[in-house]
Scaffold this motif. Structure first.
Motif, PDB file in Angstrom:
ATOM      1  N   ARG A  33       0.831  -1.213   0.000  1.00 56.29           N
ATOM      2  CA  ARG A  33       0.000   0.000   0.000  1.00 56.29           C
ATOM      3  C   ARG A  33       0.862   1.258   0.000  1.00 56.29           C
ATOM      4  NH1 ARG A  33      -5.249  -0.882   3.996  1.00 56.29           N
ATOM      5  NH2 ARG A  33      -5.700  -3.053   3.436  1.00 56.29           N
ATOM      6  N   ILE A  34       1.912   1.237   0.816  1.00 58.97           N
ATOM      7  CA  ILE A  34       2.808   2.398   0.880  1.00 58.97           C
ATOM      8  C   ILE A  34       3.503   2.606  -0.463  1.00 58.97           C
ATOM      9  CG2 ILE A  34       4.914   3.311   1.944  1.00 58.97           C
ATOM     10  CD1 ILE A  34       4.035   1.803   4.527  1.00 58.97           C
ATOM     11  N   ARG A  35       4.003   1.524  -1.048  1.00 61.61           N
ATOM     12  CA  ARG A  35       4.708   1.633  -2.330  1.00 61.61           C
ATOM     13  C   ARG A  35       3.792   2.146  -3.435  1.00 61.61           C
ATOM     14  NH1 ARG A  35       8.276  -3.987  -2.709  1.00 61.61           N
ATOM     15  NH2 ARG A  35       9.839  -3.446  -1.131  1.00 61.61           N
ATOM     16  N   GLN A  36       2.559   1.639  -3.481  1.00 59.82           N
ATOM     17  CA  GLN A  36       1.638   2.060  -4.531  1.00 59.82           C
ATOM     18  C   GLN A  36       1.252   3.525  -4.369  1.00 59.82           C
ATOM     19  OE1 GLN A  36       0.625   0.244  -7.308  1.00 59.82           O
ATOM     20  NE2 GLN A  36      -0.083   2.299  -7.884  1.00 59.82           N
ATOM     21  N   LYS A  37       0.959   3.931  -3.130  1.00 59.56           N
ATOM     22  CA  LYS A  37       0.603   5.337  -2.884  1.00 59.56           C
ATOM     23  C   LYS A  37       1.796   6.238  -3.204  1.00 59.56           C
ATOM     24  CE  LYS A  37      -2.783   6.507  -1.340  1.00 59.56           C
ATOM     25  NZ  LYS A  37      -3.289   6.746  -0.002  1.00 59.56           N
ATOM     26  N   SER A  38       2.991   5.796  -2.841  1.00 60.35           N
ATOM     27  CA  SER A  38       4.197   6.570  -3.126  1.00 60.35           C
ATOM     28  C   SER A  38       4.414   6.719  -4.628  1.00 60.35           C
ATOM     29  CB  SER A  38       5.408   5.892  -2.479  1.00 60.35           C
ATOM     30  OG  SER A  38       6.603   6.525  -2.858  1.00 60.35           O
ATOM     31  N   LYS A  39       4.197   5.634  -5.353  1.00 56.37           N
ATOM     32  CA  LYS A  39       4.356   5.663  -6.814  1.00 56.37           C
ATOM     33  C   LYS A  39       3.407   6.678  -7.437  1.00 56.37           C
ATOM     34  CE  LYS A  39       4.053   2.621 -10.877  1.00 56.37           C
ATOM     35  NZ  LYS A  39       3.757   1.227 -11.332  1.00 56.37           N
ATOM     36  N   ASN A  40       2.171   6.702  -6.961  1.00 56.57           N
ATOM     37  CA  ASN A  40       1.189   7.653  -7.486  1.00 56.57           C
ATOM     38  C   ASN A  40       1.559   9.095  -7.131  1.00 56.57           C
ATOM     39  OD1 ASN A  40      -0.280   5.492  -8.488  1.00 56.57           O
ATOM     40  ND2 ASN A  40      -1.644   5.387  -6.713  1.00 56.57           N
ATOM     41  N   ARG A  42       4.555  10.332  -6.633  1.00 55.85           N
ATOM     42  CA  ARG A  42       5.730  10.801  -7.381  1.00 55.85           C
ATOM     43  C   ARG A  42       5.346  11.452  -8.712  1.00 55.85           C
ATOM     44  NH1 ARG A  42       8.273   5.788  -5.769  1.00 55.85           N
ATOM     45  NH2 ARG A  42       9.817   6.159  -4.137  1.00 55.85           N
ATOM     46  N   LYS A  43       4.176  11.107  -9.213  1.00 55.69           N
ATOM     47  CA  LYS A  43       3.724  11.669 -10.484  1.00 55.69           C
ATOM     48  C   LYS A  43       3.244  13.113 -10.340  1.00 55.69           C
ATOM     49  CE  LYS A  43       2.115   7.091 -12.015  1.00 55.69           C
ATOM     50  NZ  LYS A  43       0.905   6.283 -12.371  1.00 55.69           N
ATOM     51  N   ILE A  44       2.929  13.534  -9.107  1.00 58.13           N
ATOM     52  CA  ILE A  44       2.313  14.854  -8.936  1.00 58.13           C
ATOM     53  C   ILE A  44       3.048  15.773  -7.969  1.00 58.13           C
ATOM     54  CG2 ILE A  44      -0.013  14.068  -9.558  1.00 58.13           C
ATOM     55  CD1 ILE A  44      -0.668  13.876  -6.585  1.00 58.13           C
ATOM     56  N   ILE A  45       4.049  15.259  -7.232  1.00 55.41           N
ATOM     57  CA  ILE A  45       4.735  16.124  -6.270  1.00 55.41           C
ATOM     58  C   ILE A  45       6.205  16.270  -6.628  1.00 55.41           C
ATOM     59  CG2 ILE A  45       3.160  15.309  -4.472  1.00 55.41           C
ATOM     60  CD1 ILE A  45       5.615  13.994  -3.116  1.00 55.41           C
ATOM     61  N   LYS A  46       6.810  17.294  -6.033  1.00 55.31           N
ATOM     62  CA  LYS A  46       8.242  17.524  -6.176  1.00 55.31           C
ATOM     63  C   LYS A  46       8.946  17.147  -4.877  1.00 55.31           C
ATOM     64  CE  LYS A  46       7.572  21.535  -9.235  1.00 55.31           C
ATOM     65  NZ  LYS A  46       7.787  23.004  -9.351  1.00 55.31           N
ATOM     66  N   GLU A  47      10.247  16.913  -4.975  1.00 58.17           N
ATOM     67  CA  GLU A  47      11.060  16.638  -3.799  1.00 58.17           C
ATOM     68  C   GLU A  47      10.925  17.792  -2.810  1.00 58.17           C
ATOM     69  OE1 GLU A  47      13.956  14.195  -1.747  1.00 58.17           O
ATOM     70  OE2 GLU A  47      13.022  13.831  -3.702  1.00 58.17           O
ATOM     71  N   GLY A  48      10.633  17.456  -1.547  1.00 57.89           N
ATOM     72  CA  GLY A  48      10.541  18.472  -0.508  1.00 57.89           C
ATOM     73  C   GLY A  48       9.173  19.091  -0.329  1.00 57.89           C
ATOM     74  N   TYR A  49       8.172  18.640  -1.106  1.00 56.78           N
ATOM     75  CA  TYR A  49       6.812  19.154  -0.927  1.00 56.78           C
ATOM     76  C   TYR A  49       6.363  18.966   0.524  1.00 56.78           C
ATOM     77  CZ  TYR A  49       4.610  20.491  -5.391  1.00 56.78           C
ATOM     78  OH  TYR A  49       4.213  21.154  -6.520  1.00 56.78           O
ATOM     79  N   ARG A  50       5.783  20.017   1.085  1.00 53.89           N
ATOM     80  CA  ARG A  50       5.205  19.942   2.429  1.00 53.89           C
ATOM     81  C   ARG A  50       3.717  19.648   2.273  1.00 53.89           C
ATOM     82  NH1 ARG A  50       8.170  25.315   5.063  1.00 53.89           N
ATOM     83  NH2 ARG A  50      10.262  24.829   4.275  1.00 53.89           N
ATOM     84  N   PHE A  66       3.761   7.584   5.471  1.00 56.01           N
ATOM     85  CA  PHE A  66       4.964   6.906   4.996  1.00 56.01           C
ATOM     86  C   PHE A  66       5.112   6.999   3.475  1.00 56.01           C
ATOM     87  CE2 PHE A  66       4.749   4.255   9.049  1.00 56.01           C
ATOM     88  CZ  PHE A  66       5.778   4.967   9.648  1.00 56.01           C
ATOM     89  N   ALA A  67       3.988   7.021   2.760  1.00 55.90           N
ATOM     90  CA  ALA A  67       4.056   7.154   1.304  1.00 55.90           C
ATOM     91  C   ALA A  67       4.603   8.520   0.903  1.00 55.90           C
ATOM     92  CB  ALA A  67       2.679   6.932   0.688  1.00 55.90           C
ATOM     93  N   VAL A  68       4.190   9.564   1.621  1.00 53.35           N
ATOM     94  CA  VAL A  68       4.726  10.901   1.354  1.00 53.35           C
ATOM     95  C   VAL A  68       6.234  10.913   1.583  1.00 53.35           C
ATOM     96  CG1 VAL A  68       4.751  13.297   2.157  1.00 53.35           C
ATOM     97  CG2 VAL A  68       2.571  12.130   1.804  1.00 53.35           C
ATOM     98  N   MET A  69       6.679  10.307   2.692  1.00 55.14           N
ATOM     99  CA  MET A  69       8.118  10.221   2.955  1.00 55.14           C
ATOM    100  C   MET A  69       8.835   9.497   1.823  1.00 55.14           C
ATOM    101  SD  MET A  69       8.489   9.132   6.941  1.00 55.14           S
ATOM    102  CE  MET A  69       7.905  10.100   8.313  1.00 55.14           C
ATOM    103  N   GLN A  70       8.291   8.352   1.428  1.00 53.22           N
ATOM    104  CA  GLN A  70       8.937   7.530   0.406  1.00 53.22           C
ATOM    105  C   GLN A  70       8.994   8.247  -0.943  1.00 53.22           C
ATOM    106  OE1 GLN A  70       7.271   3.574  -1.090  1.00 53.22           O
ATOM    107  NE2 GLN A  70       8.825   2.877   0.363  1.00 53.22           N
ATOM    108  N   ALA A  71       8.011   9.093  -1.202  1.00 57.98           N
ATOM    109  CA  ALA A  71       7.968   9.827  -2.470  1.00 57.98           C
ATOM    110  C   ALA A  71       8.849  11.073  -2.456  1.00 57.98           C
ATOM    111  CB  ALA A  71       6.533  10.213  -2.791  1.00 57.98           C
ATOM    112  N   GLY A  72       9.465  11.366  -1.309  1.00 57.38           N
ATOM    113  CA  GLY A  72      10.352  12.520  -1.220  1.00 57.38           C
ATOM    114  C   GLY A  72       9.712  13.761  -0.642  1.00 57.38           C
ATOM    115  N   GLY A  73       8.455  13.646  -0.208  1.00 63.49           N
ATOM    116  CA  GLY A  73       7.784  14.780   0.411  1.00 63.49           C
ATOM    117  C   GLY A  73       7.952  14.779   1.920  1.00 63.49           C
TER     118      GLY A  73
END
Length: 457
Positions: A33-40, A42-50, A66-73
């Motif tokens: 679940r975390i990986r899938q949410k993170s993958k989605n 990454r398509k719409i956020i930038k590194e460091g998004y709050r 955790f998905a936000v963390m994994q995606a770089g946010g």
């Protein structure tokens, strides 16, 4: 990827990770679940998004964080039960890039402002001046405080951890979303804020899921005592409490009811992420908040110097600590705002807040914030808010009102004031009691004397 996330045991295991109502989520399910949410994301956020997350007691909240963390946010976890104006204050303060509500992820601003450190997550304090402060935490504060506590409590993979603390508080997130996955345990999450209407559901959850370590607040334990005799609670080995003082009376009532469980009272704050001092299994002093944790140095100061044993002073700590969004943490000692003393064996004893903050049902509430809202009403001349002792929630909030000469006291107007407050404040900040008075006493410097109020006859 988040360095905090890398340290957690989201292994491809069929072992149950989360118990939520009748749902069981395995470690492999949670990881997917975390990986899938993170993958989605990454398509719409930038590194460091709050990204400000909707507060709720649900496994999806953990997945989102955790998905936000994994995606770089950077997930921003705000206190629960806020009104729109309070939400807006936090969104503006954090300079949020995105806000999540339900299934919607809405971009507010694409400009990314980077922090100086390796920020992982942001929490908001209850607000020592009425305005919550954003605290930025890194891997160091998160993992050091939680790993240290877990080892002291001898948490292991056979434990089932449960609790009722909101996940948007550091106490709740650490207890229910970090510690369980550091030690490969199961965690059972209660679905809503504890109340007399659902206390039986809490007890049923403990019994059904064989919870061995339970995190909550004294006000919840008081409610549980009323119904606990009807349930089998022998699975409990540790009852962990924070947020307000337990008191020796409640300590001994809990011990008599569940003699096999040790009661662990500790103290922490948003800035430290989790506990800075704690009782530990086999070394408990009822009424104390325990010994300093090995990763922290906790002292009592008189303002300049460290106090000798058994002398009251201001509680301060040094060690892993988050940083405020709006200011740099450069001081060596971080003051918690508590008055306490340390005995000759190093146990710390909480005495009171060193200001007029109200502790109600585990929440810290500023009377000044409520007074300011009350005085927005044109028919209110003056207002004073204080906490009064309450056997169930520690303190209940009472407001004393001096009305304008054009207005007379009435139950109708009292209800109008309560409704007005409900529209402006989180529900736990709304006074349970409003009393009309002729005047509010003040000292020679114009400051309110809060313990000298006489209600109208």
């Amino acid at each position: 990827m988040s360095s905090t996330l890398n340290a957690l045991t989201f292994t491809d295991s069929t072992k149950v990770a989360i118990l939520y109502r009748d749902e069981e989520i395995t470690y492999v399910d949670l990881n997917q679940r975390i990986r899938q949410k993170s993958k989605n994301l990454r398509k719409i956020i930038k590194e460091g998004y709050r990204i400000v997350l909707e507060s709720k007691m649900h496994p999806e909240f953990i997945v989102n964080a955790f998905a936000v963390m994994q995606a770089g946010g950077i997930p921003v976890l705000k206190p629960p039960f806020l009104r729109p104006n309070e939400d807006g204050d936090i969104i503006n303060d954090i300079k949020a890039n995105m806000i999540q509500s339900g299934g919607e992820w809405n971009i507010l601003c694409e400009k990314v402002e980077k922090f100086d450190n390796d920020s992982e997550i942001i929490f908001y304090t209850s607000g020592t001046t009425g305005k919550p402060k954003g605290v930025v935490h890194t891997k160091d504060t998160i993992l050091t405080s939680c790993a240290t506590e877990g080892k002291l409590l001898d948490i292991n993979s056979s434990d089932v951890i449960g609790g009722t603390i909101p996940l948007s508080f550091t106490y709740g997130f650490g207890a229910l979303a970090i510690i369980p996955f550091l030690f490969n345990t199961k965690v059972s999450i209660f679905h809503s804020a504890p109340s007399l209407n659902n206390v039986n559901e809490i007890l049923e959850m403990i019994e059904k899921n064989n919870i061995s370590i339970f995190y909550s607040t004294p006000s919840t334990y008081r409610m549980m005592l009323k119904e606990a005799k009807e349930y089998e609670l022998s699975s409990l080995r540790l009852i962990v409490t924070a947020g307000e003082m337990l008191g020796t009376g409640l300590y001994h009532r809990l011990r008599r009811l569940i003699p096999n469980a040790q009661i662990i009272e500790h103290l922490g704050c948003t800035e430290s992420f989790h506990a800075i001092c704690s009782n530990v299994p086999g070394n408990v002093k009822p009424g104390s908040i325990g010994l300093e944790l090995p990763c922290y140095n906790v002292k009592i100061f008189d303002g300049i110097n460290e106090c000798p044993p058994n002398v009251l002073g201001k509680l301060a700590f040094s060690g892993p600590v988050g940083s405020y969004i709006s200011e740099k943490n450069v001081q060596k000692w971080n003051y918690t705002g508590d008055i306490a003393y340390k005995d000759s064996e190093g146990f710390i004893w909480f005495v009171s807040r060193n200001d007029n903050m109200i502790k109600t049902a585990g929440y810290l509430v500023s009377p000044h914030e409520i007074e300011n809202i009350l005085q927005m009403c044109p028919l209110v001349s003056e207002a004073m808010v204080s906490g009064v002792p309450d056997s169930m929630i520690g303190q209940k909030i009472r407001a004393y009102i001096v009305l304008d000469d054009q207005c007379s006291p009435s139950e109708t107007f009292k209800q109008d004031l309560i409704n007005f407050l409900k529209s402006k404040l989180a529900c736990y900040k709304v006074p349970e009691d409003i009393q009309f008075v002729k005047s509010i006493p003040k000292n020679e410097r114009g400051k309110i004397i809060r313990n000298n109020i006489v209600p109208n006859p």
